[in-house]
Each structure stands twice: as C-alpha cells, then as structure tokens.
Design an enzyme around this catalytic site. Structure first.
Site, PDB file in Angstrom:
ATOM      1  N   LYS A 126       0.866  -1.189   0.000  1.00  0.00           N
ATOM      2  CA  LYS A 126       0.000   0.000   0.000  1.00  0.00           C
ATOM      3  C   LYS A 126       0.892   1.224   0.000  1.00  0.00           C
ATOM      4  CE  LYS A 126      -4.409   0.979   0.132  1.00  0.00           C
ATOM      5  NZ  LYS A 126      -5.551   0.168  -0.325  1.00  0.00           N
ATOM      6  N   ASP A 166      -7.013   4.293  -4.613  1.00  0.00           N
ATOM      7  CA  ASP A 166      -7.681   4.161  -3.303  1.00  0.00           C
ATOM      8  C   ASP A 166      -8.298   5.546  -3.052  1.00  0.00           C
ATOM      9  OD1 ASP A 166      -7.789   2.130  -0.857  1.00  0.00           O
ATOM     10  OD2 ASP A 166      -7.476   4.086   0.029  1.00  0.00           O
TER      11      ASP A 166
END
Ligand code: NDP
Ligand code: 2IT
Length: 445
Positions: A126, A166
């Site tokens: 991430k 995201d």
C-alpha cells in the site's frame, strides 16, 4: 510451544508506538488466528507471525511540487512493500491529508490477506501521500503526481510492485502517474492498474469493488435463504466504491436510502434512482462538488455533518473510510433493524462495533472479503496486460462474480461455527494459510 495473541500484540505495540490503526488491524487478525495457530505448530515453529507482521520494505520520500501561485509545496510519499510470498506487491495508493505510516501499514497488512483470498498471484502493499486533492486544480494534481512518481518509479514494476487507486486516487490520478512512469522508463507496461480502457485498463475495474461487495452480500444472504432484492440499505461515501455498490444494489432491486461525504449524508426515503445516481457520479467524478448539491437538486433531506447510521434500514454498506462505525453507531444500526453489514471500505468498523455485531449475530462481512473484488479485477487487468488482449465487460463481470463466490466458499469452510459463519475468522484463516504455507516453502527470507 503455545501462542498467546495478547502477549504477541503487546510486543507489536511496543515496537510500533504511535501506530493505532496498524495495531487495530493487527489485533483483529491475530486474535482470530490464535486457535488455528495453536492447533498446528508448524506456523509457530517457522515464526510466520513474527515475520508477516514486519513489512519486507518501507519507502518514505519527499514530494516537492509547485502550486498554481508558484509557491513550492512539500508532501510526504510512502510505499509499504509488505509481503511478496504469493506475488508482486499489490495494493492501492491513497492521497488524503490523514495519510501516515500507521494508516498505510494497516492497509498494507490487510491487503496481504485480502489478496491471498482472491486466489490470484498478488502480494500485499500500500502507499500514498498526505497530499489533499480537494480544491486543487487538475494542473496541481498533475504536478504533484509527476513529482510523486519521479521517486516511486525506482521501486515498482509489473513483476515487482503494481500500485492502483484508493481514496483520492481515481482515473485522473492514475493517468498522470502512468504518464510520468512511462516518460521516466520508456516502458509501456502493466505497472499500474485502474488504467483507462484505451491504454491497457480492464473493463469493470472501476465498478469492481462496489459490484463485488454486492455480489458478496448476495452470497451471504443466499446462504441464509434470503436475497438483497427489496431490502433497504444505507451506503456511506459517494466515491468509487459507494457509487458502484449503489448502482448494483439498485439494479438488483434494493432501495438505497443514503450516500454521504465528509460533510454529511443525503437521505432519500424513496430510494435513489439510476438518474439521481448518475447526477451524483457526475457531481463527484467530474465537477468534484459536495454531496449536499444532490440533496438540493432533488429536494432530499441533507443531514449536515452526520453519518447515515441513525437511519432505519435492513442493511449497511460502509464505503467511505476507516473507523466510520463506532460502538455507539453499531448499537444504533442494530436498534434500527440492520441485520447485514458489508464493509466496502477498509476497516470501517471499530473493534467495539465488530464486537457488538458479533454478539448480536449480525451477518458481518469484513472488508478484506467484501471489497476484494477491486484488487481481484486489478489482478485480471495484470493478466490481460501480460496476454496483450482485453476481455469484454461480460467476461470480466462473470469472472468477478465467480471470484466473489469462491472467496465466500473459502470463508465458509474456515469460519463455520455451529449454525453460524464467523466471516472474520474464516477470512483471516483462509487468507493467512496460503501466504504462510508459501513463506514456509520459500525458507527464511
Ligand atoms: P474515493 O476517494 O473515491 O471516495 C471516498 C469517499 O469517502 C468520499 O465520499 C469521501 O468524502 C469519503 N471519505 C473519505 N475520507 C473520509 C473521512 N475521513 N471522513 C468521512 N468521509 C470520508 O475512495 P474509494 O471509494 O476508492 O475508497 C473508499 C474506501 O474503500 C476506502 O476505505 C478504500 O480503502 C476502500 N477500498 C477501495 C477500493 C478501490 O478499488 N477504490 C478497493 C477496496 C477498498 P470526501 O469527498 O468528502 O472526502
Ligand atoms: O484496498 C484495495 O484493495 C484497493 N484500494 C485496490 C487495490 C488494487 O491494487 O486494486
């Protein structure tokens, strides 16, 4: 050798002070694995948990850029390359002012287990930045994205690490990031997912997380001889995940009563129509306005500064952000008739909320299962890039449905307890097992 989850977490806390979100995510996973680990000593002998909790690598970098007034701004960029046991690091980039190492470690840690559940060859990672895209011009977002990629490109690649979107990173941002990567490397490759359809993107990637969450909810309900059709549902958020969860739910005949953003909630007692949803999509994706404008346009109620959780409904789909459902919110949801909670967002329920849902036998799907459709179709985008072809909307949608059904089956296998399915335990064990077995096979690396 006996594993004590609480003791293990105490040690993680000491080693990672000031990382509350990461500790929260670790606690949820580690507690639910305790019995499983104690039943088979192999994972303890190989120190899997001690290894899996540490990111393989964390990269933190400076991102300078020039705003429209000519002033230099400086943000912080991150990429947490968490685990590559089952495939290249894979996971989104988040641009939001709250981004810090704790948030990205929680997201990266969750991503390992989610990606494993998809059955595809995807490791966990991430990244992102504390850059806030709200109120910035397209030119400012482009300059920021170019500066961010000017450092990140050194660490990623189609077989190394494949970022995606995201919060705050959608089609526009992926375009700017991809353009800069290509300029720096002279390489047209599948290094990012969520690309435009004309330049290597996959059909259904934009829709995948929201659609997948609804497909997952259908599987949960089917298992209890029920269905989504006719149910009233609360959705939070009005971004990518919320929009397509709403679209699929409406398509299946559910009544979508709410959507929201960080300034408040719109409440439509008759249920949003496809026309109103189209207005919201344009408002959010193109005009980049506030959700209140949808209430103004259609004469809907606007609950300023409020979340949707005090409204009466059958089901809730939190699709905005972490910890958006507190213990108090969970109690309200149950009092108001909610029997199904499906996490479109990552970790939207606090630990208190989860405990309340579980004690009340609410059908509860954790994000790592319910929102796995997004990364799964990212995996399909990578496959199509490698094959240099693209599948039709129908083909990808069908594969997504099958993937969500298979994730559900795996969770039922590991989460069955008497007549009830513990979806948290099922998801964590099924996700963990594949990664842990691969780590054992690959030795201490
Ligand atoms: P978007 O940026 O498209 O939308 C985010 C939405 O959530 C917006 O409505 C935003 O409101 C709201 N929001 C964000 N932060 C907050 C906050 N702190 N408080 C209140 N509202 C907030 O993001 P996505 O839809 O892509 O992501 C939503 C969630 O889904 C995240 O948890 C993400 O990690 C998760 N997810 C996303 C996937 C994807 O494919 N995109 C895949 C799997 C999970 P505002 O505009 O006012 O900020
Ligand atoms: O949380 C997530 O799974 C995502 N943001 C999507 C990640 C991806 O690589 O598609």
């Amino acid at each position: 050798m006996k594993f004590n989850a609480k003791k293990f977490i105490e040690n993680v806390k000491q080693k990672n002070p000031n990382e509350p979100e990461f500790i929260q995510a670790a606690l949820e996973i580690v507690l639910s694995l305790e019995d499983f680990l104690n039943a088979d000593p192999i994972y303890l002998e190989h120190k899997i948990l001690e290894r899996i909790i540490e990111p393989e690598r964390t990269i933190i970098f400076r991102v300078p850029w020039v705003d429209d007034k000519g002033e230099t701004q400086v943000n912080r960029g991150f990429r947490v390359q968490y685990n590559s046991a089952i495939g290249p690091y894979k996971g989104g980039l988040r641009f939001h002012p709250t981004v810090n190492l704790s948030i990205l470690k929680f997201l990266g840690f969750e991503q390992i287990f989610k990606n494993s559940l998809t059955g595809l060859p995807l490791g966990g990672g991430k990244g992102g930045s504390d850059f806030d895209p709200h109120g910035k011009s397209d030119a400012e977002v482009m300059r920021f994205a170019q500066s961010f990629m000017s450092e990140l490109y050194k660490y990623i690649g189609p077989n190394i690490d494949v970022p995606a979107g995201d919060i705050g990173v959608g089609a526009r941002e992926i375009g700017f990031l991809y353009g800069q990567y290509k300029k720096l490397t002279n390489d047209f490759s599948g290094v990012l997912t969520g690309k435009g359809l004309a330049w290597g993107g996959s059909n259904i990637r934009s829709e995948a997380t929201g659609y997948g969450a609804v497909y997952f909810a259908e599987e949960m309900l089917k298992n209890t001889n029920d269905e989504l059709t006719g149910k009233s549902i609360l959705i939070s958020g009005s971004g990518n995940v919320a929009q397509f969860a709403a679209e699929k739910a409406i398509h299946l005949g559910a009544k979508v009563l709410s959507m929201s953003d960080s300034s408040g909630t719109i409440y439509d007692k008759d249920g949003l129509t496809p026309e109103k949803l189209d207005f919201i999509k344009t408002l959010k994706n193109i005009k980049r306005g506030r959700i209140k404008e949808a209430a103004d346009e259609y004469g809907l109620e606007f609950l300023a500064g409020k979340k949707p959780w005090a409204l009466k409904a059958d089901a809730a789909f939190p699709c905005a952000t972490q910890n958006e459902i507190s213990g108090e919110d969970a109690k309200l949801l149950i009092q108001n008739g909610v029997k199904l909670v499906v996490e479109g967002a990552n970790m939207p329920s606090s630990l208190e909320a989860i405990e309340i849902f579980q004690n009340n036998k609410i059908l509860f799907a954790p994000g790592k299962a319910a929102n796995a459709g997004g990364v799964a179709v990212s995996g399909l985008e990578m496959s199509q890039n490698s094959l240099r072809l693209s599948w039709t909307r129908e083909e990808v949608d069908e594969k997504l449905k099958i993937l969500m059904k298979e994730i559900h089956n795996k969770i039922v296998e590991h989460g069955k307890k008497d007549n009830h399915i513990d979806y948290i335990r099922g998801a964590n064990i099924a996700g963990f097992k594949r990664v842990a077995d691969s780590m054992i096979a690959q030795g201490f690396v």
